[in-house]
Design an enzyme around this catalytic site. Sequence first.
Site, PDB file in Angstrom:
ATOM      1  N   LYS A  51      21.198 -13.088 -19.904  1.00  0.00           N
ATOM      2  CA  LYS A  51      20.194 -12.617 -18.948  1.00  0.00           C
ATOM      3  C   LYS A  51      20.142 -11.109 -18.806  1.00  0.00           C
ATOM      4  O   LYS A  51      21.155 -10.424 -18.825  1.00  0.00           O
ATOM      5  CB  LYS A  51      20.485 -13.203 -17.564  1.00  0.00           C
ATOM      6  N   ASN A  78      10.405  15.460  26.105  1.00  0.00           N
ATOM      7  CA  ASN A  78       9.209  14.746  25.650  1.00  0.00           C
ATOM      8  C   ASN A  78       8.394  15.560  24.641  1.00  0.00           C
ATOM      9  O   ASN A  78       7.991  15.029  23.603  1.00  0.00           O
ATOM     10  CB  ASN A  78       8.335  14.351  26.847  1.00  0.00           C
ATOM     11  N   THR A 114      -8.068 -12.226 -15.621  1.00  0.00           N
ATOM     12  CA  THR A 114      -8.531 -12.531 -14.266  1.00  0.00           C
ATOM     13  C   THR A 114      -7.931 -13.904 -13.957  1.00  0.00           C
ATOM     14  O   THR A 114      -7.779 -14.721 -14.876  1.00  0.00           O
ATOM     15  CB  THR A 114     -10.075 -12.584 -14.154  1.00  0.00           C
ATOM     16  N   HIS A 115      -7.538 -14.118 -12.729  1.00  0.00           N
ATOM     17  CA  HIS A 115      -6.799 -15.347 -12.358  1.00  0.00           C
ATOM     18  C   HIS A 115      -5.522 -15.501 -13.179  1.00  0.00           C
ATOM     19  O   HIS A 115      -5.035 -16.617 -13.356  1.00  0.00           O
ATOM     20  CB  HIS A 115      -7.666 -16.601 -12.533  1.00  0.00           C
ATOM     21  N   GLU A 126      11.950  -6.298  -8.803  1.00  0.00           N
ATOM     22  CA  GLU A 126      11.911  -7.307  -7.735  1.00  0.00           C
ATOM     23  C   GLU A 126      12.199  -6.680  -6.371  1.00  0.00           C
ATOM     24  O   GLU A 126      11.612  -7.053  -5.356  1.00  0.00           O
ATOM     25  CB  GLU A 126      12.925  -8.410  -8.022  1.00  0.00           C
ATOM     26  N   SER A 168      23.537 -11.314 -15.426  1.00  0.00           N
ATOM     27  CA  SER A 168      23.893 -12.448 -14.576  1.00  0.00           C
ATOM     28  C   SER A 168      25.386 -12.678 -14.691  1.00  0.00           C
ATOM     29  O   SER A 168      25.976 -12.473 -15.751  1.00  0.00           O
ATOM     30  CB  SER A 168      23.131 -13.686 -15.050  1.00  0.00           C
TER      31      SER A 168
HETATM   32  N1  ARG Z   1      15.692  10.299  22.936  1.00  0.00           N
HETATM   33  C1  ARG Z   1      14.373  10.352  23.468  1.00  0.00           C
HETATM   34  C2  ARG Z   1      13.348   9.802  22.473  1.00  0.00           C
HETATM   35  O1  ARG Z   1      13.656   9.725  21.327  1.00  0.00           O
HETATM   36  C3  ARG Z   1      14.007  11.738  23.841  1.00  0.00           C
HETATM   37  C4  ARG Z   1      12.981  11.817  24.935  1.00  0.00           C
HETATM   38  C5  ARG Z   1      13.587  11.387  26.223  1.00  0.00           C
HETATM   39  N2  ARG Z   1      12.690  11.637  27.309  1.00  0.00           N
HETATM   40  C6  ARG Z   1      12.871  11.085  28.509  1.00  0.00           C
HETATM   41  N3  ARG Z   1      12.000  11.323  29.423  1.00  0.00           N
HETATM   42  N4  ARG Z   1      13.909  10.320  28.764  1.00  0.00           N
HETATM   43  O2  ARG Z   1      12.257   9.447  22.794  1.00  0.00           O
END
Ligand code: ARG
Length: 458
Positions: free
Chosen positions: A280, A107, A152-153, A287, A274
């Site tokens: 063209k 995490n 404008t517009h 775009e 084209s």
């Molecule tokens: N692959 C996970 C992500 O991108 C990594 C973190 C995973 N953490 C867990 N508690 N399973 O978020």
Amino acid sequence: MWGGRFAEGPAAIMREINASIPFDKALWRQDIAASKAHVAMLGACAIVSSEDAVAIERGLDQVAAEYERDGVPENWDLEDIHMTTESRLAELIGAAAGRLHTARSRNDQVATDFRLWVRDAIDQADASLAALQRALVNRAAEHAGSIMPGFTHLQTAQPVTLGHHLMAYYEMLRRDRSRFYDARVRLNECPLGSAALAGTGFPVDREMTAQALGFDRPTANSLDAVSDRDFALDYLSAAAQCALHLSRLAEEFVIWASQPFGFVRMPDSLSTGSSIMPQKKNPDAAELVRGHSGRIVGALTALMVTMKGLPLAYSKDMQDDKPPVFEAAGLLGLSLAAMTGMVAEAEFRTDRMRQAAELGYATATDLADWLVRTAGLPFREAHHVTGAAVKLAEEKGVALDALSLADLRAIDRRIGEGVFAALSVEASVAARDSHGGTAPEQVRKRIAEARRALGMDS
Ligand code: ARG
């Protein structure tokens, strides 16, 4: 790696929905860098032995060299880039690899990797924006006195200079750069050491890892650090506004390149033909920039909706944070490069622009201003008199300054010979010399400031 608690392997569908390796392998450089910073800190704080720390660092270098050479292998069983790297490290250096994840969780790891990736994306956006600004400033300097109709517009309003028009985009991009800059300042704190959500009991040195990775400081709250994706939203929101600006500029090129306008010849290098109509030459690049802006705005919306309502701390929804950011960054980079080429290489047809400015009664306001300034009429009355003059010119099929003095005096006796000097398109732009106005003098002044800001004079 978490199989101890489970009797059977994950069902195939679980394996597939869970795997982020197909996209998060793009984080491999950041993941290796963050792991090296983490293990160096673990060694320095005697949380792992210095022999193990050195072995892990060398092993990570080897994994990085393999990724560089062969690409990152995509094994869904290993879920993500973090487990893929750790598993390869274990194959290379054995049991010591298992110490890398001490005082860390995926995490705080993924939050750190992703911040590093977005920080690079911000730096790239800034460099590309500066390149487009330089192209705009160069073309604006070339055309500080080239007259075109201002709209404008999308109706002819008053004459402006092409240089002034191009510099309007310089200003938009200047604000875009400042939004990216602000995003970078807020982003630059290091989550490492927040671990899963609550921090860690190991005696880590968070300042050390923050510094090693170029962050200003460690984050202040571990729950926030692992579940905050504001930095990605800040980036996407700056990217979305930037994409809107690019799409407006692209739209101008599409309109200007259309034959009835004929204000610009697009560079061959950024057009296509084209398959059926041999005559063209289509402004496809413009775009597509216009189209891509929709996808970039979509990426911002996607991540906002993903984050909405998530309780603290990490939830797996957050794994979906990466695809929209990666997609937006790729599209933005392409769009900036395409617009830079277009601005630098377009052939502006100033003859057509001037003609259009002269045909559209663009100096009607100048006639009204003259009546106010020289003949002392209140502006509302001058507006009315001028309307009658435009109507007469339209009936006769001529420009305002092609009406005779007798014609004009028949409309209002206070009009004198001197009015003609005010009715040319040159006189009109030269007169608008208020700060930020279209007078070539003002435009050149702003170009000089822009050149200094962009370091173009040194
Ligand atoms: N692959 C996970 C992500 O991108 C990594 C973190 C995973 N953490 C867990 N508690 N399973 O978020």
